[in-house]
Design an enzyme around this catalytic site. Structure first.
Site, PDB file in Angstrom:
ATOM      1  N   ALA C 237     -54.453  52.418  52.711  1.00  0.00           N
ATOM      2  CA  ALA C 237     -54.144  52.404  51.277  1.00  0.00           C
ATOM      3  C   ALA C 237     -53.619  51.038  50.817  1.00  0.00           C
ATOM      4  O   ALA C 237     -53.422  50.126  51.627  1.00  0.00           O
ATOM      5  CB  ALA C 237     -53.142  53.501  50.957  1.00  0.00           C
ATOM      6  N   HIS C 238     -53.371  50.933  49.531  1.00  0.00           N
ATOM      7  CA  HIS C 238     -52.988  49.638  48.969  1.00  0.00           C
ATOM      8  C   HIS C 238     -51.658  49.144  49.523  1.00  0.00           C
ATOM      9  O   HIS C 238     -50.722  49.885  49.712  1.00  0.00           O
ATOM     10  CB  HIS C 238     -52.955  49.630  47.442  1.00  0.00           C
ATOM     11  CG  HIS C 238     -52.243  50.750  46.762  1.00  0.00           C
ATOM     12  ND1 HIS C 238     -52.206  50.873  45.403  1.00  0.00           N
ATOM     13  CD2 HIS C 238     -51.550  51.810  47.242  1.00  0.00           C
ATOM     14  CE1 HIS C 238     -51.524  51.942  45.076  1.00  0.00           C
ATOM     15  NE2 HIS C 238     -51.119  52.523  46.167  1.00  0.00           N
ATOM     16  N   ASN C 239     -51.647  47.827  49.786  1.00  0.00           N
ATOM     17  CA  ASN C 239     -50.441  47.125  50.234  1.00  0.00           C
ATOM     18  C   ASN C 239     -49.958  47.541  51.615  1.00  0.00           C
ATOM     19  O   ASN C 239     -48.831  47.225  51.996  1.00  0.00           O
ATOM     20  CB  ASN C 239     -49.327  47.263  49.199  1.00  0.00           C
ATOM     21  CG  ASN C 239     -49.740  46.611  47.895  1.00  0.00           C
ATOM     22  OD1 ASN C 239     -50.079  47.296  46.925  1.00  0.00           O
ATOM     23  ND2 ASN C 239     -49.803  45.305  47.896  1.00  0.00           N
TER      24      ASN C 239
END
Lengths: 335, 335, 335
Positions: C237-239
């Site tokens: 997922a993001h980051n």
């Protein structure tokens, strides 16, 4: 495209504390912001970073308005205000209207003049692409599919057949919408495929994540109502209905013919078995599996957190002896 | 294409009760059927809908033959009979023979004249496409792959390399067959890729779901036998062997070198670890993980159903104190 | 391309016991090898096959060097030596330099003359393809993406936007890198999309499996460090940040903003929730879910193995009565 803080405050009707002539040109996190960046605080977890941020402006709620050294834009919903400003500072790149020469559009398909069909995309017979829609490179719009006004298929997304996508939707790369449901009848000669003749109907403002699959209905349609958000690698089986504004985090799976209410939240890798009904406003926590009808809103859980493997092994071994423990207690009671 | 009930009864050798000249033109659910639709009853859960259905005809078994107001087609396996009639009423659209001008076929590949290669599909060196096969738009058939007679790759499906697909198979959109297995050797400098030189051999009448991945073998082949059905987003790792007529629901995962018997059923998100063997006729229930050899047919389970989060939290907390409970019982026994 | 054993021993600096003029032309398993094949023993589980193998040569460690009838190549790390020889015997097919006429490369993209862009691939505005990189058929390289020297995108892989891929990486078919993170702000009118403006930065020697998704960062980048190996159908997922040389087996999921250390191992379908930190050298066993910061290296578990369904049902029913068992023990203690 730098924006004046005063203009942003006017446009989004929020309170500005600071110089309206300051300009911001991009968003940044509190800790990485420089003096032309706008940042935000949506979770108290980061409030310690406010006094030292270099951000030109911070979007936050009134409780924290005095903490940053620079300007602030105050809103009761700072995350939403941040989202609106970020969309201004970082607009979606415009897609050129028209059909790229490398794309293939069937003669019986219709593509609005303001829509964009990218390189090597394919639009099949009877499909309709509405105004301002964007079909990304390599994407496929199958027979009789409809892509509503302003909706976007990212590169290599696939609408297999009989998918109606509403307005302003986003189908991310690798997503497959309208593939056959898993219908098989057992016979003496093995499995017989059960034709899947329904479609998929998707409302307005729906976003479907990368490599997620949504199967077409067996007879009636699979339905995703307005405003639903589905993350990556989720599986929505045939004849599922997902109520408006429900959100599902990545790798959630919903088995066939299950109906899910409005404003539900599924955390990562949650699931629901088939042929059940889940009411509005249900939260399914990470990796929990809903196995029967849910009629009460609220949070549901079913996951054991991991722990050091040695502890876990002992724990499971002890649990496995619960039968013996019950017998020992019964024996003690008999004394 | 409307069909006479009398013709359908003759063709599929089943009993018709009702007017043989009635025509049906499509399938429908019992509750949504109108008077030109054929419906079916395959689960007693829906039998209450029989007396009020508007369907022109209902496919069902002898026990329910008197319930609907209209005609009935009687079969001991109504779901299979329904599937056969649905395939007549809703035939797969014909794909035009030949190679679309937007497709790219390597000079060393062979494509039967009756096969169809869709727009922007790619057929690589040495690949062979048999009679009546259909390669959908944007699909990729890699080096030395074989697509058997009548098999279909849906749009944007991928056969990476060395995949042999039998007859009448369906590979759904986004599926990736023949990608490298996950082979890595640890060295002082980090992971070293272990070449994956095996292929994938798939029997006849196999269906593989959207966005499912089947890896090629490390040395020998990954094997999927005749009649296997695999749903969406499943993972079949290198050197797995899946026995004939086994079916796997969505998001099932089978780790490397595991052998699965014939006629097994894996419910949604079931799994098996690597290097084990599972005998014929095993049912793995939803989200259960098989961790060792299975030698007895039957059902296996390992999943905790979700419950209201507060209850679950208390339940887990109590379980975690089982150690203390055991000690307390031991102390009582010592008295 | 047959290779002399003597040459292989020289090239990889290992001990040869046997005739240096013997040639091997391919790899094979111990049981299926014929006399021009090289095999290996990396797990004692297969050592019983050594005395009867027909392999021309076997790669193994010194403990087993006397067991096979033929030649042996001796190494303290036979699996790595095998991998190196297999790469010589089965080299990756060369991709022709240049841009295939069916590919579409934006005028503002740069493609090194030694790179290969396959049929129907698309390279978008501002993208850069470095020397010896290979963009497979139907793959997409989005705006401002960089594909480093010698990196390969398999057919139908997708880099959505703002992805920087280092050297010698492999992105397998169907993988989607750089899709939007799942960012949504709740408003009175429903979910509001939060623009995802970060990118994805991937180090050197990284391999990402088929149909895996890696989202771009919300503001800062998602980061995958050097030497990381990610199998099929994983979700990053993001980051998220994944430390160097960490490996993740298929269907692993890492939620947003979680940081994972170096040399970690995630077994199949393991997971980590968002916003946590996992230290170096952690092993997460199959299907375990890490729910909080991990500061101690070692193995973590949280999975119940499946068992016959009848046993499981009884087991769960007994566990559910633990509350009552506690009360009964308390009552006994009170006596």
């Amino acid at each position: 495209m730098p924006e004046r803080l005063g203009d942003l405050a006017d446009r989004f009707d929020c309170e500005l504390r600071g110089d309206p002539d300051i300009r911001v040109s991009r968003v940044a996190t509190l800790s990485n912001a420089d003096t032309d960046a706008l940042s935000f605080l949506a979770s108290d977890a980061y409030q310690a970073q406010l006094p030292t941020t270099s951000a030109a402006a911070v979007v936050l709620d009134a409780r924290h308005a005095d903490a940053p050294p620079g300007a602030v834009l105050v809103s009761p919903n700072p995350y939403a205000l941040y989202a609106r400003i970020a969309a201004v500072l970082h607009p979606e790149p415009a897609a050129p209207p028209g059909v790229h020469p490398g794309a293939v559009v069937d003669a019986t398909a219709t593509v609005d003049a303001s829509a964009s069909v990218g390189p090597n995309a394919v639009v099949a017979a009877g499909a309709r692409i509405a105004a301002a829609a964007v079909i990304g490179a390599g994407a496929y719009v199958g027979p009789d599919c409809v892509v509503g006004e302003g909706s976007r298929l990212r590169p290599n997304a696939t609408l297999v057949r009989a998918v109606t996508l509403g307005k302003r939707g986003i189908i991310h790369s690798g997503a497959v919408i309208g593939s056959d449901g898993f219908g098989n009848a057992m016979t003496d000669a093995g499995w017989l495929k059960v034709p899947q003749v329904g479609g998929v109907v998707i409302g307005d403002d729906v976003e479907i994540g990368a490599n997620t699959t949504v199967d077409c209905g067996a007879i009636d349609d699979t339905v995703i109502e307005d405003g639903v958000r589905i993350d990556n690698l989720c599986m929505i089986a045939h004849n599922v209905r997902i109520g408006a504004h429900t959100a599902m985090a990545a790798t959630t799976g919903i088995a066939g013919s299950t109906t899910i209410g409005k404003r539900c939240l599924f955390a990562g890798n949650a699931a629901a078995v088939g042929h059940i009904s889940i009411c509005d406003d249900v939260v399914v926590l990470g990796r929990a599996v809903i196995t029967h009808d849910i009629r009460e809103p609220g949070a549901y859980n079913g996951m054991f957190p991991a722990e050091p493997a040695r502890n876990w092994t002992k724990f499971v071994a002890r649990l496995r002896r619960i039968d013996s423990l019950q017998k020992r207690v019964k024996k003690l009671e008999g004394k």
